[in-house]
Design a protein around this motif. Structure first.
Motif, PDB file in Angstrom:
ATOM      1  N   ILE A  57       0.853  -1.191   0.000  1.00 10.45           N
ATOM      2  CA  ILE A  57       0.000   0.000   0.000  1.00 10.45           C
ATOM      3  C   ILE A  57       0.890   1.243   0.000  1.00 10.45           C
ATOM      4  CG2 ILE A  57      -1.752   1.303   1.272  1.00 10.45           C
ATOM      5  CD1 ILE A  57      -2.572  -1.387   2.567  1.00 10.45           C
ATOM      6  N   LEU A  58       0.574   2.204  -0.854  1.00 12.71           N
ATOM      7  CA  LEU A  58       1.289   3.473  -0.849  1.00 12.71           C
ATOM      8  C   LEU A  58       0.799   4.329   0.320  1.00 12.71           C
ATOM      9  CD1 LEU A  58       3.405   4.184  -3.117  1.00 12.71           C
ATOM     10  CD2 LEU A  58       1.774   2.415  -3.791  1.00 12.71           C
ATOM     11  N   LYS A  59       1.721   4.870   1.078  1.00 15.02           N
ATOM     12  CA  LYS A  59       1.316   5.655   2.252  1.00 15.02           C
ATOM     13  C   LYS A  59       0.672   6.978   1.857  1.00 15.02           C
ATOM     14  CE  LYS A  59       5.657   8.074   3.378  1.00 15.02           C
ATOM     15  NZ  LYS A  59       6.712   8.211   4.407  1.00 15.02           N
ATOM     16  N   THR A  60       0.801   7.353   0.590  1.00 10.49           N
ATOM     17  CA  THR A  60       0.169   8.580   0.089  1.00 10.49           C
ATOM     18  C   THR A  60      -1.285   8.358  -0.322  1.00 10.49           C
ATOM     19  OG1 THR A  60       1.116   8.018  -2.064  1.00 10.49           O
ATOM     20  CG2 THR A  60       2.308   9.637  -0.727  1.00 10.49           C
ATOM     21  N   SER A  61      -1.779   7.139  -0.170  1.00 12.50           N
ATOM     22  CA  SER A  61      -3.151   6.822  -0.568  1.00 12.50           C
ATOM     23  C   SER A  61      -4.148   7.775   0.082  1.00 12.50           C
ATOM     24  CB  SER A  61      -3.494   5.382  -0.172  1.00 12.50           C
ATOM     25  OG  SER A  61      -4.875   5.125  -0.354  1.00 12.50           O
ATOM     26  N   LYS A  62      -5.099   8.214  -0.715  1.00 16.91           N
ATOM     27  CA  LYS A  62      -6.156   9.093  -0.203  1.00 16.91           C
ATOM     28  C   LYS A  62      -7.336   8.292   0.346  1.00 16.91           C
ATOM     29  CE  LYS A  62      -4.990  12.964  -3.263  1.00 16.91           C
ATOM     30  NZ  LYS A  62      -3.744  12.349  -3.734  1.00 16.91           N
ATOM     31  N   ASN A  63      -7.219   6.970   0.301  1.00 20.82           N
ATOM     32  CA  ASN A  63      -8.289   6.112   0.801  1.00 20.82           C
ATOM     33  C   ASN A  63      -7.663   4.921   1.533  1.00 20.82           C
ATOM     34  OD1 ASN A  63     -10.745   4.897   1.285  1.00 20.82           O
ATOM     35  ND2 ASN A  63     -11.446   4.935  -0.824  1.00 20.82           N
ATOM     36  N   ILE A  64      -6.957   5.242   2.616  1.00 22.99           N
ATOM     37  CA  ILE A  64      -6.188   4.240   3.356  1.00 22.99           C
ATOM     38  C   ILE A  64      -7.071   3.084   3.829  1.00 22.99           C
ATOM     39  CG2 ILE A  64      -4.859   3.798   5.453  1.00 22.99           C
ATOM     40  CD1 ILE A  64      -3.212   5.226   3.424  1.00 22.99           C
ATOM     41  N   LYS A  65      -8.235   3.406   4.358  1.00 20.72           N
ATOM     42  CA  LYS A  65      -9.115   2.365   4.894  1.00 20.72           C
ATOM     43  C   LYS A  65      -9.500   1.358   3.812  1.00 20.72           C
ATOM     44  CE  LYS A  65     -13.381   1.766   7.578  1.00 20.72           C
ATOM     45  NZ  LYS A  65     -14.551   2.449   8.186  1.00 20.72           N
ATOM     46  N   ALA A  66      -9.856   1.860   2.638  1.00 18.75           N
ATOM     47  CA  ALA A  66     -10.225   0.966   1.538  1.00 18.75           C
ATOM     48  C   ALA A  66      -9.008   0.217   1.013  1.00 18.75           C
ATOM     49  CB  ALA A  66     -10.887   1.762   0.413  1.00 18.75           C
ATOM     50  N   ALA A  67      -7.854   0.872   0.970  1.00 20.99           N
ATOM     51  CA  ALA A  67      -6.630   0.227   0.487  1.00 20.99           C
ATOM     52  C   ALA A  67      -6.241  -0.939   1.396  1.00 20.99           C
ATOM     53  CB  ALA A  67      -5.498   1.245   0.404  1.00 20.99           C
ATOM     54  N   GLU A  68      -6.328  -0.732   2.705  1.00 21.46           N
ATOM     55  CA  GLU A  68      -6.024  -1.809   3.653  1.00 21.46           C
ATOM     56  C   GLU A  68      -7.009  -2.960   3.483  1.00 21.46           C
ATOM     57  OE1 GLU A  68      -4.110   0.933   7.262  1.00 21.46           O
ATOM     58  OE2 GLU A  68      -6.187   0.224   7.389  1.00 21.46           O
ATOM     59  N   ASN A  69      -8.264  -2.619   3.324  1.00 21.30           N
ATOM     60  CA  ASN A  69      -9.280  -3.651   3.150  1.00 21.30           C
ATOM     61  C   ASN A  69      -9.078  -4.413   1.849  1.00 21.30           C
ATOM     62  OD1 ASN A  69     -12.429  -4.183   2.066  1.00 21.30           O
ATOM     63  ND2 ASN A  69     -12.011  -4.763   4.171  1.00 21.30           N
ATOM     64  N   PHE A  70      -8.648  -3.708   0.805  1.00 24.15           N
ATOM     65  CA  PHE A  70      -8.396  -4.349  -0.486  1.00 24.15           C
ATOM     66  C   PHE A  70      -7.213  -5.316  -0.391  1.00 24.15           C
ATOM     67  CE2 PHE A  70      -6.770  -4.135  -4.994  1.00 24.15           C
ATOM     68  CZ  PHE A  70      -7.823  -4.835  -5.556  1.00 24.15           C
ATOM     69  N   GLU A  71      -6.173  -4.936   0.355  1.00 24.13           N
ATOM     70  CA  GLU A  71      -5.052  -5.852   0.557  1.00 24.13           C
ATOM     71  C   GLU A  71      -5.516  -7.113   1.290  1.00 24.13           C
ATOM     72  OE1 GLU A  71      -0.613  -6.185   2.570  1.00 24.13           O
ATOM     73  OE2 GLU A  71      -1.462  -4.215   2.157  1.00 24.13           O
TER      74      GLU A  71
END
Length: 344
Positions: free
Chosen positions: A276-290
């Protein structure tokens, strides 16, 4: 013995009803809380950069959107070099679009980690993943391996080792015109493919960089990608080649005139990392997607598509076990520093 009056009976009945009602509410609230925990309420967009096969990447994205209808997954699929070029352009512009990346090999992912661009996130199923970053910045999503593939209509005596590809004796044993043809053997270009970088580096560790000059002198050629090599073999443009194991398994299952072997001198078993890129503007969704990418359902989908999953608790007769593949050990940190010299 206490004798209950009618008033006492009515009060007990009312109290019992209240308890039943409250219990029901408590159970419903518990259920709602549990469901909320199991399926977080997320929305927005995820930009997913990957070197997965495009049809599979789109299938995974669609499966995720079906389970989480509030999220849209935009898929950018290309070879590792193009993905990294796109990321580097975004980094330079100060506008990183990617949220989640799933590249072919750890080299590029370690490069991103060393640039302090990745988010530390340890998924729930981390213990089931066969390869992971010790600091928690990335986790393998699959394993891929370069193999010796061949056209079954041309080759009756496939080479058993990578070293054999440099042998003039072996080339001379091939049927005409392959015993004299340049291009009888093809390998993918490491300037395009991350897995090809791993292959080149691994071979250089056991045979030295002169191996690639010998292969060239013996009529070997470089094609754009693993997919290009696979297609050249099926179409009879090359007789033997180096490409990825799952690509051959997929085509063989379709009845195509292609097969492969894991070489006796070993191959590079490549853990393909998710980060996950730490610059993500949607961290919660990115973590869930991983989490979704490393879930049993997605990992089983990979196995059903002849790709070795990263989870050790997924077994399938469509892929070999990790333990059955003889490995060439390489230092992924060295690969990440760009120490590989390319043969073109």
């Amino acid at each position: 013995m206490i004798k209950m009056t009618n008033g006492m009976k009515r009060k007990i009945l009312m109290l019992s009803a209240a308890i039943i009602t409250l219990t029901g509410c408590f159970k419903r609230n518990n259920s709602q809380t549990k469901n909320s925990q199991e399926k977080p309420q997320i929305s927005g967009t995820i930009n997913f950069y990957t070197s997965l096969p495009k049809t599979l990447a789109l299938k995974i994205a669609k499966n995720y959107e079906k389970e989480y209808p509030g999220v849209t997954v935009n898929v950018y699929r290309s070879g590792a070099s193009k993905i990294m070029a796109k990321l580097e352009a975004e980094i330079e512009a100060g506008k990183i679009t990617a949220d989640v990346v799933w590249l072919a090999d750890p080299g590029n992912t370690i490069f991103l980690k060393n640039k302090h661009l990745l988010l530390k996130y340890i998924p729930q199923n981390a213990k089931s993943i066969a390869f992971k970053d010790k600091d928690g910045y990335f986790f393998a999503g699959r394993f891929i391996a370069p193999v010796i593939a061949f056209n079954t209509k041309i080759i009756q005596n496939p080479p058993e080792t990578f070293k054999t590809l440099t042998s003039t004796t072996y080339k001379n044993s091939l049927p005409s015109p392959w015993n004299k043809a340049r291009g009888w053997c093809a390998i993918p270009n490491p300037l395009y493919s991350g897995s090809a970088v791993a292959f080149v580096y691994g071979i250089s560790k056991i045979y030295g960089w002169k191996y690639f000059q010998k292969l060239k002198d013996n009529g070997g050629i470089v094609l754009k990608s693993n997919g290009s090599v696979k297609n050249a073999l099926i179409q009879g443009e090359s007789a033997v080649g180096v490409t990825l194991d799952y690509m051959v398994r997929q085509q063989k299952a379709k009845g195509m005139n292609i097969d492969y072997i894991y070489p006796k001198d070993g191959t590079v078993l490549i853990p393909s990392p998710v980060a996950i890129l730490k610059t993500s503007k949607n961290i919660k969704a990115a973590e869930n997607f991983e989490e979704f990418l490393l879930s049993k359902d997605t990992q089983k989908l990979l196995a059903n598509n002849y790709i070795i999953p990263a989870r050790i608790d997924i077994k399938s007769d469509k892929v070999p076990s990790l333990q059955s593949i003889k490995q060439i050990k390489i230092d992924w940190n060295t690969v990440s520093k760009g120490s590989v010299r390319y043969f073109v």
